[in-house]
Design a protein around this motif. Structure first.
Motif, PDB file in Angstrom:
ATOM      1  N   LYS A   1      70.708  13.434  39.028  1.00 37.41           N
ATOM      2  CA  LYS A   1      69.333  12.938  38.947  1.00 37.41           C
ATOM      3  C   LYS A   1      69.065  12.075  40.175  1.00 37.41           C
ATOM      4  O   LYS A   1      69.986  11.488  40.744  1.00 37.41           O
ATOM      5  N   LEU A   2      67.794  11.996  40.541  1.00 36.70           N
ATOM      6  CA  LEU A   2      67.399  11.211  41.711  1.00 36.70           C
ATOM      7  C   LEU A   2      66.821   9.878  41.230  1.00 36.70           C
ATOM      8  O   LEU A   2      65.785   9.836  40.584  1.00 36.70           O
ATOM      9  N   ALA A   3      67.547   8.785  41.553  1.00 39.57           N
ATOM     10  CA  ALA A   3      67.087   7.461  41.146  1.00 39.57           C
ATOM     11  C   ALA A   3      65.799   7.087  41.877  1.00 39.57           C
ATOM     12  O   ALA A   3      65.548   7.560  42.989  1.00 39.57           O
ATOM     13  N   PRO A   4      64.950   6.234  41.264  1.00 41.19           N
ATOM     14  CA  PRO A   4      63.684   5.845  41.921  1.00 41.19           C
ATOM     15  C   PRO A   4      63.891   5.243  43.305  1.00 41.19           C
ATOM     16  O   PRO A   4      63.139   5.538  44.236  1.00 41.19           O
ATOM     17  N   ASN A   5      64.912   4.401  43.466  1.00 43.92           N
ATOM     18  CA  ASN A   5      65.103   3.797  44.781  1.00 43.92           C
ATOM     19  C   ASN A   5      65.566   4.832  45.801  1.00 43.92           C
ATOM     20  O   ASN A   5      65.221   4.761  46.993  1.00 43.92           O
ATOM     21  N   ALA A   6      66.352   5.814  45.341  1.00 43.48           N
ATOM     22  CA  ALA A   6      66.777   6.879  46.246  1.00 43.48           C
ATOM     23  C   ALA A   6      65.579   7.729  46.651  1.00 43.48           C
ATOM     24  O   ALA A   6      65.449   8.135  47.816  1.00 43.48           O
ATOM     25  N   ALA A   7      64.680   7.999  45.691  1.00 42.35           N
ATOM     26  CA  ALA A   7      63.465   8.759  46.015  1.00 42.35           C
ATOM     27  C   ALA A   7      62.620   7.994  47.014  1.00 42.35           C
ATOM     28  O   ALA A   7      62.078   8.574  47.966  1.00 42.35           O
ATOM     29  N   ALA A   8      62.507   6.668  46.831  1.00 38.59           N
ATOM     30  CA  ALA A   8      61.719   5.862  47.768  1.00 38.59           C
ATOM     31  C   ALA A   8      62.341   5.896  49.153  1.00 38.59           C
ATOM     32  O   ALA A   8      61.639   5.994  50.166  1.00 38.59           O
ATOM     33  N   ALA A   9      63.680   5.825  49.214  1.00 39.32           N
ATOM     34  CA  ALA A   9      64.354   5.884  50.511  1.00 39.32           C
ATOM     35  C   ALA A   9      64.120   7.228  51.183  1.00 39.32           C
ATOM     36  O   ALA A   9      63.877   7.305  52.404  1.00 39.32           O
ATOM     37  N   LEU A  10      64.181   8.314  50.391  1.00 37.88           N
ATOM     38  CA  LEU A  10      63.932   9.652  50.939  1.00 37.88           C
ATOM     39  C   LEU A  10      62.518   9.759  51.496  1.00 37.88           C
ATOM     40  O   LEU A  10      62.297  10.303  52.580  1.00 37.88           O
TER      41      LEU A  10
END
Length: 627
Positions: A138-147
């Protein structure tokens, strides 16, 4: 396996992709740096910058694979072109679109995919920045924001390429059509919102525009008596001359750098300058074209933030080193800093907190010693910050720039996590978190300002596209939830082009033309509904977006606009009469037309109105009037 459909703007997208000359080019550090960061931040084996060509996807940058391209038909990224935000596939085996894809059942055995579309400045999707794993996740919210943040960085890089390509194209066109385009170039040159200058091969200014005079404080005639070296800071001149020498021997096509100019009042100002060399038909250098942007505010903010952060880190390191001997002194000092300061051990438990924790969390700081971070922070906030904690414990200094400690208070914090290294081993990390609410508010104000047309004060093209995307998304969400409204009410797009404006502009001058455009904007806003969205697209083109409007009312709105603009305009030095041709495109609730298509339909209808005699309106063939 499902093959992704072609985007509606495929032809324009491919033209821009080829125009940028990115395909089949060698690796570049500016792209590879992003994929390295992405692979490290998301802990994935594969990170790619993928450009979607006509029949293939080609990797401008790749981490974790030796393959430089794959067929477009099997590309995950071809599906991501259609996403507004990002495409996330948590497990390809469970997704009917990809379960039998060759890249899933064979090397590299993709299970997880997350890709953010890379858009040009006018919204064309060229490819994606994507992260790939061989395991489902799963893609964590902070990882999505970084992406997303890394994707925006790539978009700025591509935008700079596009600007550079456009500059070279303008130079080539200027050489071939100088006699016909001299007046147009002069207008662009003089009215540009950035500083512009023509410089001879000895470095002397040949021509300068008003914006450059504003930046430097010199009058145009004063600058024309100087060379660029005379107003360049001595510490920046060596690099400037070296890049210029490389330009002269054709080692580079153009260059950009940040440097300081000496203003007329004796002060220094930071600018970003982009320089290109103009050659004649035989390839002999003729003169230089420089584009100058004032970056003083950004430099000042960067310096203040850097100095403040450096000072904070220095104070924390200095006080912590003396902790064993003077913990009381350390506590007193940190308690009086307007920053959350803490020390966390490898078990993610607090060993030290300053008094700001009491003010922010409402707890006695002495009670926090030994407590795990998971018991103090909100569960979702803890999960957001956990990757940063792990990176700090791995020896990396990291910052999370969007921390909300309390949902009840609209305060935004920037948390920095600095490894505590003792005898070569990371034993924990320091937390330094400062309130950046005002900075975030200022950034939002800058964003809002960028969405306005400076002449009329109306929303600009960028704001129009954003508004339409929001409207379409809201309409889709409403349809999916079963919300109901007036059966005949949908969205209507009124595309206006002024009839006779060019004659006013040519006869009375641009200042009169500008004054006329401002009055046109006022009249349109006066006759449409208060909730309708009025924007200036470009030149003398205006667009009105009307939501939840019955089809029968569209003709009344169009006629009101036409009648309002047909009345004489009383300007400072004259009275003029113009008209307007209006194209109307409708998007009822059941229609799934995209932004580009609806604008194109309204534009075509506007031209049909002009063909029928001007100063009237016409519905797009797909949008017939109620009558």
């Amino acid at each position: 396996m499902l093959i992704a459909p072609l985007p509606a703007n495929e032809a324009a997208r491919l033209r821009l992709l080829k125009h940028l000359e990115l395909l089949d080019t060698p690796p570049e550090e500016s792209f590879d740096r992003i994929t390295r960061l992405l692979a490290g931040m998301l802990q994935v084996p594969i990170a790619l910058v993928s450009l979607i060509d006509e029949n293939r996807q080609w990797f401008k940058s790749r981490i974790g694979t030796d393959v430089c391209e794959t067929p477009r038909d099997i590309a995950f990224c071809a599906h991501a072109l259609h996403e507004a935000d990002m495409l996330v596939i948590e497990d390809a085996h469970a997704d009917t679109r990809f379960a039998d894809n060759p890249l899933v059942v064979g090397p590299p055995f993709i299970r997880f995919y997350a890709g953010v579309p890379l858009r040009s400045h006018d919204g064309l999707v060229l490819g994606t920045l994507c992260a790939i794993d061989t395991q489902p996740r799963k893609l964590a919210p902070n990882a999505a924001a970084a992406l997303r943040d890394l994707a925006r960085t790539l978009e700025r890089e591509i935008a700079q390429r596009e600007a550079a390509m456009d500059t070279r194209l303008v130079q080539e066109q200027d050489r071939r059509t100088l006699a016909l385009s001299e007046a147009r170039f002069s207008t662009v040159f003089q009215r540009s919102p950035t500083g512009k200058a023509l410089v001879d091969l000895q470095g002397r200014f040949i021509d300068v525009n008003p914006k450059l005079c504003e930046i430097t404080g010199y009058a145009a005639e004063e600058l024309l008596q100087k060379t660029f070296a005379e107003i360049t800071h001595p510490d920046d001149l060596e690099q400037d001359l070296r890049l210029l020498a490389e330009l002269m021997v054709d080692r580079r096509q153009s260059f950009s750098m940040e440097k300081r100019y000496l203003r007329r009042d004796g002060s220094w100002i930071w600018v970003q300058i982009s320089v290109s060399l103009v050659r004649d038909e035989e390839g002999t250098p003729v003169h230089l074209i420089a584009v100058i942007q004032d970056i003083a505010d950004r430099k000042r903010d960067e310096a203040l933030q850097h100095d403040y952060q450096a000072e904070l880190e220095h104070r924390v390191r200095e006080r912590t080193a003396a902790l064993a001997a003077s913990r009381e002194m350390l506590q007193t000092i940190t308690d009086n800093l307007p920053v959350l300061i803490a020390h966390v051990n490898r078990e993610l438990r607090y060993t030290f907190n300053n008094d700001m924790y009491r003010q922010v969390f409402g707890v006695d700081t002495s009670e926090l010693t030994g407590k795990p971070l998971a018991s103090v922070l909100r569960p979702e906030l803890y999960q957001q910050l956990l990757p940063y904690f792990r990176r700090a414990l791995a020896g990396e200094r990291v910052t999370c720039d969007n921390v909300r400690y309390s949902l009840a208070q609209p305060r935004v914090w920037s948390g920095t996590y600095v490894p505590d290294v003792r005898d070569g081993e990371v034993v924990g990390f320091y937390v330094m978190s400062q309130d950046v609410t005002e900075r975030k508010r200022a950034e939002k104000l800058m964003h809002d300002k960028a969405m306005l047309d400076p002449l009329t004060g109306l929303p600009n093209r960028r704001a129009l596209h954003e508004k339409m995307e929001q409207s379409f998304s809201a309409a889709s969400a409403s349809g999916a939830s079963g919300a109901s409204g007036d059966s005949g009410a949908g969205l209507a797009l009124f595309f206006m082009d002024l009839d006779g404006f060019k004659g006013v502009n040519d006869s009375h001058g641009h200042e009169t033309g500008d004054a006329l455009l401002r009055q046109v904007a006022q009249r349109i806003r006066q006759v449409v509904r208060q909730q309708d969205f009025v924007s200036r697209l470009a030149g003398d083109e205006f667009v009105v977006v009307a939501e939840h409007i019955p089809v029968a009312a569209c003709e009344r709105v169009a006629e009101s606009i036409r009648a309002a603009l047909a009345r004489p305009f009383v300007l400072d030095d004259c009275t003029v009469c113009i008209g307007t041709s209006i194209g109307i495109a409708l998007r009822p609730p059941e229609r799934q037309t995209g932004t580009a298509q609806l604008l194109s339909e309204a534009d075509a209808a506007m031209y049909e109105a002009k063909r029928r005699g001007r100063n009237g309106y016409c519905f797009a063939p797909t949008s017939p009037p109620a009558s």
